[in-house]
Motif scaffolding. Structure first.
Motif, PDB file in Angstrom:
ATOM      1  N   THR A  62      78.596  45.634   8.812  1.00 25.08           N
ATOM      2  CA  THR A  62      79.835  45.309   8.102  1.00 25.08           C
ATOM      3  C   THR A  62      79.492  44.350   6.974  1.00 25.08           C
ATOM      4  O   THR A  62      78.715  43.400   7.169  1.00 25.08           O
ATOM      5  CB  THR A  62      80.867  44.655   9.045  1.00 25.08           C
ATOM      6  OG1 THR A  62      80.284  43.495   9.643  1.00 25.08           O
ATOM      7  CG2 THR A  62      81.292  45.625  10.136  1.00 25.08           C
ATOM      8  N   SER A  63      80.036  44.577   5.835  1.00 21.61           N
ATOM      9  CA  SER A  63      79.720  43.744   4.675  1.00 21.61           C
ATOM     10  C   SER A  63      80.963  42.994   4.226  1.00 21.61           C
ATOM     11  O   SER A  63      82.056  43.587   4.123  1.00 21.61           O
ATOM     12  CB  SER A  63      79.206  44.644   3.534  1.00 21.61           C
ATOM     13  OG  SER A  63      78.854  43.878   2.421  1.00 21.61           O
ATOM     14  N   PRO A  64      80.826  41.705   3.901  1.00 21.95           N
ATOM     15  CA  PRO A  64      79.604  40.907   4.044  1.00 21.95           C
ATOM     16  C   PRO A  64      79.490  40.302   5.442  1.00 21.95           C
ATOM     17  O   PRO A  64      80.451  40.320   6.212  1.00 21.95           O
ATOM     18  CB  PRO A  64      79.790  39.826   2.992  1.00 21.95           C
ATOM     19  CG  PRO A  64      81.272  39.597   2.974  1.00 21.95           C
ATOM     20  CD  PRO A  64      81.904  40.945   3.232  1.00 21.95           C
ATOM     21  N   VAL A  65      78.323  39.737   5.717  1.00 18.67           N
ATOM     22  CA  VAL A  65      78.078  39.064   6.991  1.00 18.67           C
ATOM     23  C   VAL A  65      77.868  37.579   6.712  1.00 18.67           C
ATOM     24  O   VAL A  65      77.138  37.213   5.783  1.00 18.67           O
ATOM     25  CB  VAL A  65      76.837  39.655   7.692  1.00 18.67           C
ATOM     26  CG1 VAL A  65      76.562  38.917   8.996  1.00 18.67           C
ATOM     27  CG2 VAL A  65      77.027  41.141   7.937  1.00 18.67           C
ATOM     28  N   MET A  66      78.522  36.744   7.487  1.00 17.82           N
ATOM     29  CA  MET A  66      78.389  35.303   7.305  1.00 17.82           C
ATOM     30  C   MET A  66      77.085  34.807   7.938  1.00 17.82           C
ATOM     31  O   MET A  66      76.658  35.319   8.977  1.00 17.82           O
ATOM     32  CB  MET A  66      79.579  34.563   7.919  1.00 17.82           C
ATOM     33  CG  MET A  66      80.909  34.999   7.357  1.00 17.82           C
ATOM     34  SD  MET A  66      81.007  34.799   5.563  1.00 17.82           S
ATOM     35  CE  MET A  66      82.480  35.746   5.186  1.00 17.82           C
ATOM     36  N   GLU A  67      76.496  33.833   7.307  1.00 15.71           N
ATOM     37  CA  GLU A  67      75.257  33.269   7.830  1.00 15.71           C
ATOM     38  C   GLU A  67      75.471  32.724   9.237  1.00 15.71           C
ATOM     39  O   GLU A  67      76.458  32.041   9.519  1.00 15.71           O
ATOM     40  CB  GLU A  67      74.747  32.157   6.913  1.00 15.71           C
ATOM     41  CG  GLU A  67      73.427  31.554   7.343  1.00 15.71           C
ATOM     42  CD  GLU A  67      72.958  30.462   6.400  1.00 15.71           C
ATOM     43  OE1 GLU A  67      71.736  30.235   6.312  1.00 15.71           O
ATOM     44  OE2 GLU A  67      73.823  29.832   5.769  1.00 15.71           O
TER      45      GLU A  67
END
Length: 364
Positions: A62-67
């Motif tokens: 899934t975009s975006p991915v959190m750090e």
């Protein structure tokens, strides 16, 4: 064989050849060739049909991915016979720690193979290319590959770079605030000691750059650069210390030498006399030039001054005694000119005193 896909290619007393088009897994099996002679001759061959794996697909992204979030990417391919092999790569570097699963298809001839890559999202993975490669003997050394580009969002990373490592009074300095984040950070905020910049005329902010001209001691302090984006904010500090103007001195080398201080004074007494005092200070020639020690020249000068003062005192005392010098004659000396002995000299001296009284003259 009664199948339109099977054709007779060549027939002779020595050879019989057929061709099969549009081969499928159902064509796998044992084939028998019979030559009807007396007796009948037969030959058998087993045909193995390979199942070509389908093009793999990557799911779970899934975009975006959190750090800091956990990511699970799954690569899957079906229709392989025998079961295909799946390998993971990140920027052309193979990832070994993966899960592998093999399942038999409904036809009980082919397999569906899947592999899962599990990891924590990191800012260093932003823009990385994750690829899933399927290897199978039916692909003729040309593997099938599926790729996915990672997009990781993270808070800004801030760093201050100084143009002057040793700032001095009167100089200028440029502080550059480098901020990296995704999404791209907003314009940075500069502060000094927790407040606004105190001298906007000398402290000019241009985007991420802070320029300070004509440095002085009041500019000492802690400068903070803060950057933020929708994910969060971050900051870093730079401690500015303005140094005094540095005077460059030429290096000096101390050479062992002989230092002599000489004072010469000439005094006229009864006879001409010259007195000299010499103070000599000798440095050890074996001493290293870089070692520190007493100043022998200064010590020699002090000794010379002491000797000079002492000589001056002697001279003054001599002059004083010379001025008060007289002639003193005893009774024997007063009449000793014509006397044969000391008794006669005393009598003559007393007589001369009487005569001296008689020889007095008076002037009017």
């Amino acid at each position: 064989l009664r199948d339109n896909r099977i054709e007779l290619v060549r027939a002779s007393w020595h050879e019989l050849s057929i061709s099969v088009s549009d081969v499928s897994l159902s064509d796998e099996g044992q084939y028998t060739c019979s030559l009807f002679t007396m007796p009948v001759k037969t030959s058998k061959a087993f045909l193995t049909v390979l199942g070509v794996p389908e093009k793999p697909q990557i799911t779970g992204f899934t975009s975006p991915v959190m750090e800091g979030e956990r990511m699970q990417l799954t690569c899957k391919t079906s229709g392989s016979k025998p079961a295909a092999d799946i390998r993971w790569f990140k920027n052309d570097k193979e990832v070994k720690d993966v899960k592998y699963l093999k399942e038999e298809d409904a036809n009980r001839k082919t397999f569906t193979v899947s592999s899962t890559l599990d990891f924590l999202a990191d800012r260093n993975d932003d823009g990385a290319v994750v690829s899933c490669r399927v290897d199978h003997e039916s692909l003729n050394s040309t593997p099938q590959i599926a790729m996915q580009v990672l997009e990781i969002h993270y808070t800004p990373l801030v760093k201050i770079i100084s143009s002057n490592s040793w700032p001095e009074e009167g100089q200028s300095i440029i502080l550059t605030c480098e901020s990296k984040g995704k999404p791209v950070p907003e314009p940075v905020l500069w502060t000094k000691d927790g407040g606004e910049l105190p001298d906007p005329e000398r402290m000019v902010v241009n985007g991420r750059v802070l320029s300070i001209s004509f440095l002085n001691k009041t500019d000492n302090g802690t400068y903070r650069c803060e950057a933020k984006n929708p994910i969060g904010r971050n900051s870093t500090e730079y401690v500015l210390i303005v140094h005094d103007v540095f005077n460059t001195l030429l290096p000096t080398t101390v050479i062992p030498s002989l230092t002599t201080a000489t004072v010469t004074t000439t005094v006229a007494l009864t006879a001409s006399t010259t007195t000299s005092a010499t103070a000599i200070s000798t440095r050890d020639p074996n001493a290293l030039a870089g070692q520190t020690g007493p100043d022998h020249a200064l010590i020699g000068g002090i000794v010379a001054v002491v000797v000079f003062v002492t000589l001056c005192s002697i001279i003054l005392l001599g002059r004083y005694l010379a001025r008060h010098k007289g002639t003193y004659l005893t009774n024997e000396a007063k009449g000793a000119e014509d006397a044969p002995d000391a008794d006669t000299a005393i009598i003559n001296a007393e007589g001369s005193q009487v005569n001296a009284e008689e020889k007095k003259e008076y002037f009017i």
